[in-house]
Design an enzyme around this catalytic site. Structure first.
Site, short mmCIF file in Angstrom:
data_model
loop_
_atom_site.label_atom_id
_atom_site.label_comp_id
_atom_site.label_asym_id
_atom_site.label_seq_id
_atom_site.Cartn_x
_atom_site.Cartn_y
_atom_site.Cartn_z
CB SER A 186 -0.94 0.00 1.19
OG SER A 186 -0.20 0.02 2.39
CG HIS A 214 -4.18 -1.84 0.11
ND1 HIS A 214 -4.77 -0.60 0.09
CD2 HIS A 214 -3.70 -2.01 1.36
CE1 HIS A 214 -4.65 -0.03 1.29
NE2 HIS A 214 -4.00 -0.87 2.07
CE LYS A 244 -6.98 -1.19 4.20
NZ LYS A 244 -6.04 -2.15 4.74
C1 LIG Z 1 -5.74 -2.50 6.13
C2 LIG Z 1 -4.97 -3.77 6.09
C3 LIG Z 1 -5.28 -4.81 6.96
C4 LIG Z 1 -6.31 -4.67 8.05
O1 LIG Z 1 -7.60 -4.70 7.53
P1 LIG Z 1 -8.81 -4.14 8.41
O2 LIG Z 1 -10.00 -4.78 7.84
O3 LIG Z 1 -8.80 -2.66 8.27
O4 LIG Z 1 -8.55 -4.56 9.82
C5 LIG Z 1 -4.58 -5.99 6.84
N1 LIG Z 1 -3.62 -6.15 5.91
C6 LIG Z 1 -3.29 -5.16 5.06
C7 LIG Z 1 -2.24 -5.39 4.04
C8 LIG Z 1 -3.96 -3.94 5.13
O5 LIG Z 1 -3.61 -2.96 4.29
#
Ligand SMILES: *Cc1c(COP(=O)(O)O)cnc(C)c1O
Length: 396
Positions: A186, A214, A244
């Site tokens: 990300s 992502h 997301k």
């Molecule tokens: C945002 C993210 C998470 C966590 O996900 P949530 O549903 O917000 O707890 C896990 N792994 C990666 C790579 C992320 O970018």
């Protein structure tokens, strides 16, 4: 009376952070997290959310969630394994499995929680995990929790991975060896080299785990990085988030039926933490349905990403080597980067600065997350503001 030691600890450490300029003041939104947001009465073009497809404020999801609350209430009432599994949770998992093209899915309360749950359900102190050095914090914590030996490999360096996989498997020290990676990283928007990872995994019989937080909703017409490469049969764990691109909250692992059966009896957050609410489950299911019915939002996301990248690049900004809509704008020096982000804010663009230690020293960047919900007018306005600040600060 409160603890003196705790008070001292907090006092010392908080002032230390503040002195170093590392104390993060949180901005509260006075509006929904859409393409334009309001903070302290100011309207800002929002280039910081992970709401890739704009689904967080999608009217169909909102209507489905309201209906679910009316029929099912606001809470699931128990952990999944007691009697908190509502038909809605089963439907979400079935829909996800169909979308990801796997036999089954287990859903969790968040993506973070999912990494805490799934890694340690399979890996233990007799095992080893090969982990990309830029993996997300939740992967790192999930690996630590498992007590397996963590072997970091250089970011997306397949020679390094191959070498370390060979050493780990030939050493005879470990029962099982896993390779774990983000699908999309990300900070730079680059994609993991999954075809090579899968090939190395096959050679050394590694368990494969891809965190596609992502990539889901973004790559593979929305189905994720594994689908993007056509590797559904080669990756054991396809982990994803519902928070997301899906726009709601929750996490999941998609994989073989046997794996999911095991996770349902052995992952501790699934066994000991209450299930997501009916509204969450239904809204997430609706989001998957929309993504399966049409790729319009996905296409709009890529179009907007390309548009923003082109605009910033033409102005002379360094936008790195992103392969996804994530658009870093690399400024370099930490202080200048923070100042740049502050000036953007003052002029009406909300884009966060990301600096050391999150990214290497001297590669401070403002990270832009365009979404399907942005209009060309919004992106044009953001690009004009970038131009103004870029010239003002001598960055371009
Ligand atoms: C945002 C993210 C998470 C966590 O996900 P949530 O549903 O917000 O707890 C896990 N792994 C990666 C790579 C992320 O970018």
């Amino acid at each position: 009376m409160s603890s003196k030691i705790l008070e001292q600890f907090l006092q010392t450490n908080l002032s230390d952070l503040k002195e170093k300029g590392l104390y993060n003041e949180i901005d509260s939104l006075e509006s929904a997290n859409g393409p334009v947001i309001q903070i302290k009465g100011q309207e800002l073009i929002n280039l910081s959310s992970n709401n890739y497809l704009g689904l967080a404020t999608n009217p169909e999801l909102q209507a489905a969630a309201i209906e679910a609350i009316k029929s099912w209430g606001v809470g699931a009432g128990a952990v999944r394994t007691i009697n908190g599994t509502l038909r809605l949770h089963d439907e979400l998992e079935e829909k996800l499995a169909a979308f990801k093209g796997t036999e089954a899915v287990i859903s969790y309360q968040s993506g973070f929680n999912c990494n805490m749950a799934a890694i340690s359900a399979v890996m233990d102190k007799n095992d080893a995990i090969l982990s990309d050095e830029l993996n997300h914090a939740s992967i790192i914590d999930g690996c630590r929790l498992s007590k397996a030996k963590i072997i970091r490999f250089n970011h997306s360096d397949m020679d390094d991975l191959r070498q370390k996989a060979k050493e780990a498997t030939e050493s005879g020290l470990y029962h099982k060896v896993m390779v774990i990676t983000d699908g999309v990283f990300s900070m730079d928007g680059d994609i993991a080299k999954l075809p090579e990872i899968a090939e190395i995994a096959e050679t050394y019989d590694l368990i494969t785990y891809v965190d596609d937080a992502h990539g889901s909703g973004v790559l593979g017409k929305g189905a994720g990085t594994v689908k993007h490469f056509g590797l559904q049969d080669k990756i054991d764990f396809q982990m994803g988030t519902l928070s997301k691109a899906i726009g709601v909250v929750g996490g999941y692992v998609a994989g073989k039926q046997q794996l999911i059966d095991w996770l349902k009896v052995r992952s501790r957050p699934f066994l000991f933490s209450t299930a997501v609410t009916p509204a969450d489950a239904v809204a997430a299911t609706k989001a998957i349905e929309l993504m399966m019915a049409s790729t319009d939002l996905n296409e709009q996301l890529w179009e907007n990403g390309d548009y923003l990248k082109k605009g910033l690049k033409e102005l002379g900004f360094d936008i790195g080597k992103s392969e996804t809509p994530i658009t870093p704008c690399i400024i370099g020096d930490e202080k200048t980067t923070q100042q740049f982000s502050r000036r953007l804010y003052e002029e009406g663009v909300y884009a966060k600065s990301i600096v050391f230690p999150t990214v290497p020293r001297g590669t401070g960047r403002v990270r832009n997350m365009p979404t399907a919900a942005h209009t060309k007018e919004m992106l044009d306005k953001a690009i004009r503001i970038y131009e103004k600040i870029g010239k003002e600060m001598g960055v371009i």
